[in-house]
Each structure stands twice: as C-alpha cells, then as structure tokens.
Design an enzyme around this catalytic site. Structure first.
Site: not given
Length: 568
Positions: A467, A375
């Site tokens: 992703h 992140e």
C-alpha cells in the site's frame, strides 16, 4: 481462485483451466502457437521450452489478448510470461514478455526431484502463517521452477552513489533456479481472512518467499438511499414475490446470474442475497452497530455497494470497452456487513468477489465509489497481468486499483454516462469519504502526506508494504493526468523534472494508457522500471510514436525517479 493445474509435458500445449474460455477458435490458437514456436527456435530455445495459455481476453477492434506462461519440460517457470496481442486468425501483432528462462537448460534444475510431497509443502506453508484455520478453499500446491532473482546495477550506474540511483539504474536478473511448490492457502482465522501464496523449496520444505493475497483498500430499477451519493437508481430484479439485489443488465453467469449484493451478517462468508418487498432500499445513514442488517438502516451498506459496482462496471465498459472483471462479462458479487466493526474492504480470488466492512474505529462503511472501484480493479488485475502482490509489482497492483477508483469516482460524479472520464470530478484522494476524521488513506499528488508512502522510487521501495509502495506510481499518474508545478514549495513539484514543469494529458487519456498497459503488456513480475517502458509503448500504440501522451509518460515517470527527464 485462479489455480493453475500442473502443466503436461509438451513443447506447445493448451491448458483447459477452471474458468478459462477460449477467445479464439482452435485453428486460430494453433496458428498463434505455431508462430510462437517459430520465434522460440529463432531465440535458440529447444523443444523442451514450451508455452501454455493461461487466459485470453477480448481486445479492441477484434483483437485478442493472450497470456501465456513459459514452461520447461512441461513445468511452469514462475513469473516467466508473455502477453500476445493477435488478430482473430491468430497472427501476432505485438508482444510483451518477462523472460526468465534463459539459463534454465544449463542449470540442471530439471534433473532434480522433489524430496517432499505436495502435502508436506502445504503443511509447511500453513505453519509459516501461524497454523491452520478454516479453509475457504482447499489448499493447493503446484510444482514450479522458481527463478531466484538478484538485483544488480546496469553498467552505466556502476559508480553511482546509492542515494542517487534511479529505477532504470537497476535490473533484476536470474541468479539460479529451484524446484519448488507454489502453495495457495485461503483460510479464515478468528473471523479474519488469512490468504497467502507461499513458495516452498521442494528439496527441504524451506519457505523461499511468501506474500498476502488479501487485496485490501488499507483498507427492474429500484430506489436506494446511499450513504455518500444521496438517493440513487439501482438495478434489481423481481422474482414474482420479492425484489432481489441482482443486476441482470450487467454481467452474465457467475454465482447469481448477474451482479449481486449479499449480506454476510457479521460473518466471513457471502451469506444470503439482499431482498426487499417494495424495491425501496436503505435510509442513507451509517450502520448502527448491533442493529439489523436487513432493515432500512442495514440495507444502506448494500445500496452503497451496488451503486459502486454499477458505476465501476459502466466506467470500464463505456470508456474502455472492458466488461466486468475478466473482460468476458462474467458477473461478480459483493458481500457487505463483513465481520463486526470491520475497518476494511477486500477482493479475493477465491470467489472473484469483494467483501466490504461497516467500519469501526477509523472508517464509516467502506462502500464509497472509489473504494468499490479500487476493489474491482484488483479483480481486473488478477484476471490480466496478475501483478504479484509483493515488492514493486505489488505496489503497482495497489496503484492500479487506486487509479481505477479515481476514474470510477470521476465518472460517477459526472452522472455515470458517456465514453470519456471527465476532468475535474474526482478528488485525487483514496477513501476520503469513508474516513471518520476526514483524512484519506492516500494522496495521489503527494503520497508522503500519509507519513509512510514515498513520493519517488528508491531501492527501499521493494521492501515496503504494497500500500505504501504504490505511492510513487500514484504520483506518476497524477502528473500524467494533471501535470506538475514549477514552484518548489508546491506539493505538485518534482525535483527530478530537470526540464521544467510538465503538462498532463488529462485523466481520460492517462486512464486509457494505464489500463491498456496493465491488460496487454504487464506481466506478474513487472516493476517500476518495466512499467515506464511498457507504459510508453502503450501510449505510442494508442496515440502515436512521438505523441504528447508518449512524452508525458516518460516525464511522469522521470518525475518519480524512474528514468531521466526528456524535453517537453
């Protein structure tokens, strides 16, 4: 959020944006812009073609990294950018460019006027994502020239079969320009982030393109009992009456004056800072649904987050000399206990911060080192290359975060000290620790093990969820670090390595090459083919032309069908 203001009409201009801090004095910036103006004239571009500084970062050995957008008659050309490395006097050392302005003067787009207002464009964008929610940040609409791109084969690949195409066989070219609005909406709906960037045609309000901006992972010294790393030392501060989860030794400024952990308490906003009377935090156990978020059990999520934040910061600073997300050492924060039984974690440019869920159906608390590293990696990318979060560039964005997560995991497992990323400490799996069934989100060496991610580049990649589009680049990074196998039955074998198995250069060198490319060469539109070229240049700058690292980069990309294999 990195909102750009509408550019003023000037051939050469500096833009004072929110959060922008010049890395060079005005005289050095003036020298840099003068050199760029001279180069512009040499390329046959008139004074209507300008530059605007978006952001600057400190580079290694007193160098400065400047990212600029190209403008035409004062309006930004979307994804037409330059990355310039200069000395501290403003003299250019190297450049990387995504140039999409070549035909704009002849296109006539500058003669067009918007038929809809910026508010109408915002309304169209909101309708396109299912209607209004609660705005975390007021929506914005920036007038841009939007290059309409098409993909075509290079001449040498004109007669290749579709399934034989290599990433280097295709090129993206400008097919025309539209006057448009870049609309940024950051809403919450039913407790979930609905964050999007939308390109709206300024002539008729049609949505030309849209992508999600929720960057997800799928998904004093105190003592903290963490869920995944045992009892760990955590940096806190003391106010005179209580301890706070604010690390004043890492990062400055920001919302809290240091790196901080807050308690969303099952909401979607940051919530209050974590505090404690005795500086002993957590019980090391998964959060008990419905329980307190501030007692020992509730504090464990905060311990996980702070430990991950500390290790990510230290990895980037001690190994790369990069401080915090933006390179300027600006402090960030992480909010934990987001929503209820939330199976996700995400970075948002709204606050340049992160939100971590407790897990629910599939995951336990999402605060493992590799997920936090992932992140925070989104924050670095947002501050530098800003890879657009769709298509191939979006896949590279996700892969960059996965790479950062693996480096952080390796560094933390080796004690979290030193100036290199140690070999053999990470597991080459994303989120394995947090999965309730022990199955990771992604495998680096064989992405297709998840049933959806491809192992190699194909034209289909740009239509995948980001992703899954990250898979081939993750595999490239594994090969670059660890090498491949010559055994055809091995999961580390690549059919595209026609000159036999390759030898890796180790995760430390691979990580440095990737980070250098992402921060000094990639632009928002970089795709897989561009990445191979720029990664090779990055390796040559760090380790020399003809070096083992530069050769390994070419072979690692060849291993995923990006370029041809070369001799070892």
């Amino acid at each position: 959020m990195m909102l750009r203001k509408t550019m003023i009409a000037a051939a050469i201009a500096l833009c004072a944006q929110s959060g922008f801090a010049a890395a060079m004095p005005a005289q050095a910036n003036a020298s840099l812009m003068a050199e760029l103006a001279h180069e512009r004239a040499g390329k046959g571009l008139d004074s209507d073609h300008g530059f605007v500084i978006d952001r600057q970062h400190p580079g290694q050995q007193d160098k400065v990294i400047t990212r600029l957008s190209h403008t035409y008659k004062g309006i930004r050309i979307f994804e037409s950018e330059a990355v310039v490395v200069s000395d501290n006097r403003g003299h250019i050392i190297s450049q990387s460019m995504a140039d999409r302005r070549g035909g704009i003067a002849k296109s006539g787009v500058a003669n067009k006027r918007a038929s809809i207002s910026s508010q109408a464009a915002i309304d169209a964008a909101i309708r396109s994502v299912g209607g209004a929610g609660v705005h975390d940040v007021a929506p914005s609409a920036e007038t841009i020239y939007y290059p309409v791109m098409k993909t075509q084969r290079v001449p040498a690949a004109a007669n290749k079969a579709e399934d034989a195409l290599n990433a280097m066989d295709l090129e993206d070219v400008v097919d025309g320009y539209r006057l448009a609005y870049l609309v940024q909406t950051r809403m919450n709906r039913a407790g979930k982030p609905v964050y999007h960037n939308t390109i709206v045609d300024a002539s008729n309000g049609a949505v030309l393109q849209q992508w999600s901006m929720v960057h997800t992972a799928t998904p004093t010294i105190g003592s903290g009992k963490s869920q995944y790393n045992g009892t760990v030392p955590i940096a806190t501060s003391y106010t005179g009456s209580q301890y706070q989860m604010i690390d004043l030794t890492r990062g400055t400024g920001g919302v809290y004056g240091g790196m901080a952990i807050t308690n969303a308490n099952h909401g979607t906003s940051a919530g209050a800072l974590y505090v404690d009377p005795d500086n002993t935090w957590g019980d090391g156990q998964q959060y008990i649904a419905g329980g307190s978020t501030t007692n020992d059990n509730g504090q464990t999520a905060a311990v996980n987050a702070l430990w991950g934040l500390m290790n990510t910061y230290d990895t980037m600073k001690n190994v790369l000399g990069w401080q915090s997300l933006d390179g300027h050492n600006t402090a960030t924060y992480i909010a934990v206990h987001v929503n209820t039984a939330y199976d996700n974690a995400y970075y948002t440019d709204t606050c340049k911060c992160m939100f971590i869920g407790d897990g629910g159906t599939y995951f336990n608390n999402l605060g493992s080192n590799d997920v936090i590293g992932h992140e925070m990696g989104h924050g670095v990318t947002a501050a530098t290359s800003n890879l657009t979060y769709r298509g191939e560039s979006g896949g590279l964005n996700e892969s960059s975060s996965d790479i950062n997560g693996e480096a952080v995991e390796a560094y933390a497992r080796n004690g979290g000290t030193g100036s290199v990323v140690p070999a053999g400490k990470n597991d080459w799996m994303v989120g394995q620790e947090i999965a309730k069934d022990g199955q990771p989100l992604r495998w680096f060496w064989k992405p297709s093990k998840d049933g959806a991610s491809p192992d190699a580049w194909s034209r289909k990649l740009r239509n995948l969820d980001v992703h899954y589009a990250s898979g081939p680049n993750n595999r490239m990074f594994y090969f670059l670090s660890m090498g491949s196998s010559s055994n055809k039955s091995s999961e580390m074998y690549s059919q595209y390595l026609t000159n036999g198995a390759m030898t890796g250069v180790g995760i430390d060198h691979a990580y440095r090459i990737w980070f250098h490319a992402n921060t000094t060469k990639f632009t928002s539109s970089t795709n897989y083919a561009n990445a191979r070229t720029l990664m090779k240049a990055s390796a040559e700058e760090l380790y020399g032309v003809g070096s083992a690292e530069a050769k390994a980069v070419q072979r690692a990309y060849a291993a995923i069908n990006v370029g041809s294999d070369i001799a070892p």
